[in-house]
Write an enzyme that holds these catalytic residues in place. Sequence first.
Site, PDB file in Angstrom:
ATOM      1  N   PRO A 130       0.969  -1.557  -0.622  1.00 38.04           N
ATOM      2  CA  PRO A 130       0.067   0.492  -0.105  1.00 38.04           C
ATOM      3  C   PRO A 130       0.851   0.811  -0.118  1.00 38.04           C
ATOM      4  CG  PRO A 130      -1.333  -1.409   1.626  1.00 38.04           C
ATOM      5  CD  PRO A 130       0.545  -2.234   1.193  1.00 38.04           C
ATOM      6  N   CYS A 131       0.442   2.047  -0.921  1.00 41.30           N
ATOM      7  CA  CYS A 131       1.635   3.250  -1.158  1.00 41.30           C
ATOM      8  C   CYS A 131       0.746   4.708  -0.495  1.00 41.30           C
ATOM      9  CB  CYS A 131       1.919   3.561  -2.319  1.00 41.30           C
ATOM     10  SG  CYS A 131       0.606   3.717  -3.980  1.00 41.30           S
TER      11      CYS A 131
END
Length: 210
Positions: free
Chosen positions: A87-88
């Site tokens: 997840p960014c």
Amino acid sequence: MSPKPVIPIVSLFSGPGGMDLGFRKVGFRPLLALDGSRAAVETYNWNCADEIARQCDLSELSGQKLAAMVREVSSDRSPRGVIGGPPCQSFSRGNTHRKRRDPRARLGLAYARLVRALNEEFGVDFIVFENVVGLRAARHSHRFETIQRELRRAGFNLFVRDLEASEFGVPQRRRRLLIVGVNRDKFPWVKFEFPQGAAKPGTVRQVIGS
């Protein structure tokens, strides 16, 4: 002609399977796909008949447990590669409400830790890490350097580049950060070359209108 061999891989932080779909289309076969989101896992399994996706907190998963899960689903074939896009949101330029201690910022290191465990167990040929280009920004440079250092310690020579999605047929202007790692002990001479995008940006209607 004999059929092209299918190359087994493991998918970490798989989401609903978009990255995996691209790999499937060019001859790879995910043996196991793991993600922390129940909705993402359900979507993945709804779209793929083999239903290999499982919900799992990858920040807490041990390398030993991961290796056991891989052997459980494929006792006769070892993974040749590991792919994943942690997840960014904590690195995204579009995130205007960043938290100082966002736990998602540490998931890149979780990926590196699990990659190392899989390489030690199976002798993985390659890895692919995908994220937002914001991870390379000055404010996150220490995390980016740490992730790269840990991936090198895991046994891989790294090749890094930003790619523009619209140049590869995606109807969206979106730059993505790619890290490709090649097993340093098995292929010390290999220099990975990123593809050159050439497609003209299309529209959403042209891609999914039918």
